[in-house]
Design a protein around this motif. Structure first.
Motif, PDB file in Angstrom:
ATOM      1  N   GLN A   3     -11.769  -6.294  18.304  1.00  0.00           N
ATOM      2  CA  GLN A   3     -10.685  -5.382  18.656  1.00  0.00           C
ATOM      3  C   GLN A   3      -9.850  -5.958  19.795  1.00  0.00           C
ATOM      4  O   GLN A   3      -8.616  -5.863  19.792  1.00  0.00           O
ATOM      5  N   THR A   4     -10.512  -6.538  20.770  1.00  0.00           N
ATOM      6  CA  THR A   4      -9.808  -7.136  21.899  1.00  0.00           C
ATOM      7  C   THR A   4      -8.936  -8.286  21.428  1.00  0.00           C
ATOM      8  O   THR A   4      -7.782  -8.422  21.855  1.00  0.00           O
ATOM      9  N   ALA A   5      -9.454  -9.109  20.524  1.00  0.00           N
ATOM     10  CA  ALA A   5      -8.679 -10.234  20.011  1.00  0.00           C
ATOM     11  C   ALA A   5      -7.443  -9.741  19.261  1.00  0.00           C
ATOM     12  O   ALA A   5      -6.346 -10.280  19.427  1.00  0.00           O
ATOM     13  N   LEU A   6      -7.615  -8.697  18.427  1.00  0.00           N
ATOM     14  CA  LEU A   6      -6.461  -8.156  17.695  1.00  0.00           C
ATOM     15  C   LEU A   6      -5.428  -7.557  18.635  1.00  0.00           C
ATOM     16  O   LEU A   6      -4.217  -7.733  18.443  1.00  0.00           O
ATOM     17  N   LEU A   7      -5.898  -6.848  19.663  1.00  0.00           N
ATOM     18  CA  LEU A   7      -4.954  -6.279  20.628  1.00  0.00           C
ATOM     19  C   LEU A   7      -4.186  -7.378  21.358  1.00  0.00           C
ATOM     20  O   LEU A   7      -2.973  -7.256  21.590  1.00  0.00           O
ATOM     21  N   LEU A   8      -4.853  -8.452  21.708  1.00  0.00           N
ATOM     22  CA  LEU A   8      -4.168  -9.566  22.363  1.00  0.00           C
ATOM     23  C   LEU A   8      -3.178 -10.249  21.418  1.00  0.00           C
ATOM     24  O   LEU A   8      -2.083 -10.639  21.838  1.00  0.00           O
ATOM     25  N   LEU A   9      -3.552 -10.378  20.135  1.00  0.00           N
ATOM     26  CA  LEU A   9      -2.614 -10.957  19.170  1.00  0.00           C
ATOM     27  C   LEU A   9      -1.386 -10.073  18.998  1.00  0.00           C
ATOM     28  O   LEU A   9      -0.254 -10.561  18.914  1.00  0.00           O
ATOM     29  N   TRP A  10      -1.576  -8.755  18.912  1.00  0.00           N
ATOM     30  CA  TRP A  10      -0.438  -7.849  18.792  1.00  0.00           C
ATOM     31  C   TRP A  10       0.409  -7.850  20.059  1.00  0.00           C
ATOM     32  O   TRP A  10       1.635  -7.742  19.984  1.00  0.00           O
ATOM     33  N   LEU A  11      -0.228  -7.969  21.198  1.00  0.00           N
ATOM     34  CA  LEU A  11       0.534  -8.090  22.450  1.00  0.00           C
ATOM     35  C   LEU A  11       1.347  -9.377  22.436  1.00  0.00           C
ATOM     36  O   LEU A  11       2.517  -9.384  22.824  1.00  0.00           O
ATOM     37  N   GLY A  12       0.734 -10.467  21.948  1.00  0.00           N
ATOM     38  CA  GLY A  12       1.472 -11.730  21.820  1.00  0.00           C
ATOM     39  C   GLY A  12       2.632 -11.592  20.857  1.00  0.00           C
ATOM     40  O   GLY A  12       3.698 -12.184  21.064  1.00  0.00           O
ATOM     41  N   LEU A  13       2.452 -10.833  19.784  1.00  0.00           N
ATOM     42  CA  LEU A  13       3.531 -10.593  18.830  1.00  0.00           C
ATOM     43  C   LEU A  13       4.692  -9.880  19.501  1.00  0.00           C
ATOM     44  O   LEU A  13       5.863 -10.216  19.273  1.00  0.00           O
ATOM     45  N   LEU A  14       4.377  -8.891  20.339  1.00  0.00           N
ATOM     46  CA  LEU A  14       5.444  -8.164  21.038  1.00  0.00           C
ATOM     47  C   LEU A  14       6.153  -9.044  22.056  1.00  0.00           C
ATOM     48  O   LEU A  14       7.377  -9.014  22.185  1.00  0.00           O
ATOM     49  N   VAL A  15       5.396  -9.833  22.786  1.00  0.00           N
ATOM     50  CA  VAL A  15       5.971 -10.654  23.855  1.00  0.00           C
ATOM     51  C   VAL A  15       6.747 -11.835  23.272  1.00  0.00           C
ATOM     52  O   VAL A  15       7.818 -12.190  23.773  1.00  0.00           O
ATOM     53  N   ALA A  16       6.235 -12.431  22.178  1.00  0.00           N
ATOM     54  CA  ALA A  16       6.854 -13.634  21.633  1.00  0.00           C
ATOM     55  C   ALA A  16       8.221 -13.354  21.027  1.00  0.00           C
ATOM     56  O   ALA A  16       9.107 -14.213  21.080  1.00  0.00           O
ATOM     57  N   GLY A  17       8.416 -12.194  20.473  1.00  0.00           N
ATOM     58  CA  GLY A  17       9.723 -11.811  19.936  1.00  0.00           C
ATOM     59  C   GLY A  17      10.152 -12.687  18.773  1.00  0.00           C
ATOM     60  O   GLY A  17       9.435 -12.839  17.793  1.00  0.00           O
ATOM     61  N   ASP A  18      11.347 -13.337  18.905  1.00  0.00           N
ATOM     62  CA  ASP A  18      11.932 -14.109  17.804  1.00  0.00           C
ATOM     63  C   ASP A  18      11.717 -15.611  17.984  1.00  0.00           C
ATOM     64  O   ASP A  18      12.522 -16.412  17.536  1.00  0.00           O
ATOM     65  N   THR A  19      10.645 -16.010  18.610  1.00  0.00           N
ATOM     66  CA  THR A  19      10.320 -17.434  18.749  1.00  0.00           C
ATOM     67  C   THR A  19       9.554 -17.887  17.505  1.00  0.00           C
ATOM     68  O   THR A  19       9.210 -17.084  16.637  1.00  0.00           O
ATOM     69  N   ILE A  21       6.492 -18.985  17.376  1.00  0.00           N
ATOM     70  CA  ILE A  21       5.153 -18.394  17.431  1.00  0.00           C
ATOM     71  C   ILE A  21       5.219 -16.916  17.044  1.00  0.00           C
ATOM     72  O   ILE A  21       4.358 -16.419  16.316  1.00  0.00           O
ATOM     73  N   GLY A  22       6.248 -16.222  17.514  1.00  0.00           N
ATOM     74  CA  GLY A  22       6.419 -14.810  17.168  1.00  0.00           C
ATOM     75  C   GLY A  22       6.610 -14.614  15.676  1.00  0.00           C
ATOM     76  O   GLY A  22       6.065 -13.681  15.086  1.00  0.00           O
ATOM     77  N   ARG A  23       7.413 -15.519  15.049  1.00  0.00           N
ATOM     78  CA  ARG A  23       7.613 -15.419  13.591  1.00  0.00           C
ATOM     79  C   ARG A  23       6.311 -15.698  12.840  1.00  0.00           C
ATOM     80  O   ARG A  23       6.002 -15.042  11.850  1.00  0.00           O
ATOM     81  N   ALA A  24       5.531 -16.683  13.308  1.00  0.00           N
ATOM     82  CA  ALA A  24       4.254 -16.991  12.663  1.00  0.00           C
ATOM     83  C   ALA A  24       3.288 -15.806  12.795  1.00  0.00           C
ATOM     84  O   ALA A  24       2.609 -15.435  11.833  1.00  0.00           O
ATOM     85  N   LEU A  25       3.230 -15.225  13.995  1.00  0.00           N
ATOM     86  CA  LEU A  25       2.369 -14.058  14.189  1.00  0.00           C
ATOM     87  C   LEU A  25       2.818 -12.889  13.315  1.00  0.00           C
ATOM     88  O   LEU A  25       1.998 -12.152  12.772  1.00  0.00           O
ATOM     89  N   LEU A  29       0.302 -11.163  10.920  1.00  0.00           N
ATOM     90  CA  LEU A  29      -0.177  -9.833  11.305  1.00  0.00           C
ATOM     91  C   LEU A  29       0.572  -8.677  10.642  1.00  0.00           C
ATOM     92  O   LEU A  29       0.064  -7.559  10.607  1.00  0.00           O
ATOM     93  N   VAL A  30       1.791  -8.929  10.142  1.00  0.00           N
ATOM     94  CA  VAL A  30       2.583  -7.825   9.591  1.00  0.00           C
ATOM     95  C   VAL A  30       2.862  -8.027   8.107  1.00  0.00           C
ATOM     96  O   VAL A  30       2.546  -7.167   7.275  1.00  0.00           O
ATOM     97  N   GLU A  31       3.449  -9.165   7.754  1.00  0.00           N
ATOM     98  CA  GLU A  31       3.909  -9.345   6.375  1.00  0.00           C
ATOM     99  C   GLU A  31       2.761  -9.544   5.394  1.00  0.00           C
ATOM    100  O   GLU A  31       2.796  -9.001   4.285  1.00  0.00           O
ATOM    101  N   ALA A  32       1.747 -10.326   5.764  1.00  0.00           N
ATOM    102  CA  ALA A  32       0.622 -10.551   4.843  1.00  0.00           C
ATOM    103  C   ALA A  32      -0.135  -9.251   4.552  1.00  0.00           C
ATOM    104  O   ALA A  32      -0.390  -8.944   3.374  1.00  0.00           O
ATOM    105  N   PRO A  33      -0.505  -8.448   5.569  1.00  0.00           N
ATOM    106  CA  PRO A  33      -1.162  -7.166   5.229  1.00  0.00           C
ATOM    107  C   PRO A  33      -0.249  -6.213   4.455  1.00  0.00           C
ATOM    108  O   PRO A  33      -0.715  -5.464   3.600  1.00  0.00           O
ATOM    109  N   ALA A  34       1.073  -6.266   4.732  1.00  0.00           N
ATOM    110  CA  ALA A  34       1.995  -5.402   4.005  1.00  0.00           C
ATOM    111  C   ALA A  34       2.056  -5.796   2.532  1.00  0.00           C
ATOM    112  O   ALA A  34       2.080  -4.925   1.651  1.00  0.00           O
TER     113      ALA A  34
END
Length: 147
Positions: A3-19, A21-25, A29-34
């Motif tokens: 859970q901690t790892a997922l929360l950190l990944l989602w935090l990284g997704l929010l912080v990374a934005g349109d970089t 790394i952000g697009r890869a995350l 984290l979003v498009e593959a599960p969708a």
């Protein structure tokens, strides 16, 4: 830990934005599960909800033995449900329940409308004056003598 790892990944997704790394995350984290969830039909979701509800009932009623039961027999239940294509059967069952409920509600509505459209009602009956019973055991005379 996970859970901690997922929360950190989602935090990284929010912080990374349109970089990059952000697009890869975002892809991971979003498009593959969708895409994965988009393949599910309504019957699949109903099947999963019924399996979860059944497991919850077993755990609630059987407590410790329920955990053992689900641990041993749970995978067989899920595999059997997947082989029998119960999703379409659940769709049929839900549709049948919806149709019969609609018919009952319409019947109830017609009954209420029929009751409401009746005339106000008849006049109340007036009670007749009651005559004393013929087997009256009072101490008075048995019959009135006219004088």
């Amino acid at each position: 830990m996970i859970q901690t790892a997922l929360l950190l990944l989602w935090l990284g997704l929010l912080v990374a934005g349109d970089t990059s790394i952000g697009r890869a995350l975002r892809r991971i984290l979003v498009e593959a599960p969708a895409r994965w969830c988009n393949r599910w039909s309504r019957g699949d979701v109903l099947l999963i909800l019924c399996l979860i509800a059944g497991a919850a009932v077993i755990l609630w009623t059987m407590e410790a033995e329920g955990r053992l039961f689900l641990g041993m027999f749970g995978p067989d239940i899920v595999a059997g449900a997947g082989m029998l294509e119960l999703g379409s059967l659940l769709d049929v069952a839900v549709t049948a329940v919806a149709v019969f409920t609609t018919l009952r509600v319409q019947g109830l509505r017609h009954w209420i409308q029929g009751r409401a459209s009746r005339p106000a009602g008849r006049a109340r009956r007036t009670q007749r004056e009651r005559l004393p019973a013929s087997n009256d055991d009072d101490d008075g005379p048995a019959c009135a003598v006219a004088a």
